[in-house]
Design a protein around this motif. Structure first.
Motif, short mmCIF file in Angstrom:
data_model
loop_
_atom_site.label_atom_id
_atom_site.label_comp_id
_atom_site.label_asym_id
_atom_site.label_seq_id
_atom_site.Cartn_x
_atom_site.Cartn_y
_atom_site.Cartn_z
N UNK A 102 -12.25 42.40 -8.00
CA UNK A 102 -12.17 43.29 -9.16
C UNK A 102 -12.45 44.74 -8.78
N UNK A 103 -13.24 44.93 -7.72
CA UNK A 103 -13.59 46.28 -7.26
C UNK A 103 -12.43 46.96 -6.53
N UNK A 104 -11.36 46.18 -6.25
CA UNK A 104 -10.23 46.71 -5.49
C UNK A 104 -10.35 46.47 -4.00
N UNK A 105 -11.49 45.94 -3.57
CA UNK A 105 -11.66 45.62 -2.17
C UNK A 105 -10.99 44.28 -1.85
N UNK A 106 -10.86 43.99 -0.56
CA UNK A 106 -10.17 42.79 -0.11
C UNK A 106 -11.16 41.84 0.55
N UNK A 107 -10.90 40.55 0.40
CA UNK A 107 -11.72 39.52 1.04
C UNK A 107 -10.85 38.30 1.24
N UNK A 108 -11.34 37.36 2.05
CA UNK A 108 -10.59 36.14 2.28
C UNK A 108 -11.51 34.95 2.45
N UNK A 109 -10.94 33.77 2.24
CA UNK A 109 -11.59 32.50 2.48
C UNK A 109 -10.77 31.73 3.48
N UNK A 110 -11.43 30.99 4.35
CA UNK A 110 -10.74 30.04 5.22
C UNK A 110 -10.87 28.68 4.57
N UNK A 111 -9.74 28.04 4.31
CA UNK A 111 -9.71 26.73 3.69
C UNK A 111 -9.29 25.68 4.70
N UNK A 112 -9.93 24.50 4.62
CA UNK A 112 -9.52 23.36 5.43
C UNK A 112 -8.23 22.79 4.85
N UNK A 113 -7.65 21.85 5.56
CA UNK A 113 -6.41 21.23 5.10
C UNK A 113 -6.52 20.58 3.74
#
Length: 111
Positions: A11-22
């Motif tokens: 919501x802040x406009x910043x970027x992030x990511x998650x690593x997901x398993x299969x």
């Protein structure tokens, strides 16, 4: 099904990511990045460092829950796990990162 990185905008406009398993379960999450390019560099760093066991710090939270962080060559944290109920669970999470991260695709959900 192979693992994947989900790249998102906060919501802040910043970027992030998650690593997901299969199986779709989140294995690791990133910090917030100012730019999409920086977040993509973070993903590349995780892919590069995931196989190196020495890059993982096995930690315990204040509430005594095991978790881990993955560090880059410059010792900066590039990803953090969830809190686990046991050290065995945490160690399985590390093995999952080692298995999934190097070949994981990027699912760009920022558009």
């Amino acid at each position: 099904m192979a693992g994947k990185f989900e790249l998102k905008t906060a919501k802040s406009g910043q970027f992030h990511f998650n690593l997901l398993a299969g199986n779709g379960q989140i294995i690791m999450q990133s910090e917030m990045y100012e730019s999409k390019a920086s977040a993509l560099n973070g993903i590349a760093s995780i892919q590069k460092n995931a196989a190196d066991d020495a890059r993982y710090d096995r930690l315990v939270s204040k509430s005594e829950k095991p978790y881990f962080v993955l560090k880059a060559g410059n010792h900066q944290v590039i990803g953090q796990s969830q809190m686990y109920e046991s050290e065995a669970g945490r160690d399985n999470g590390i093995e999952s990162v080692k298995k999934n991260a190097p070949e994981a695709t990027v699912d760009d959900q920022t558009a």
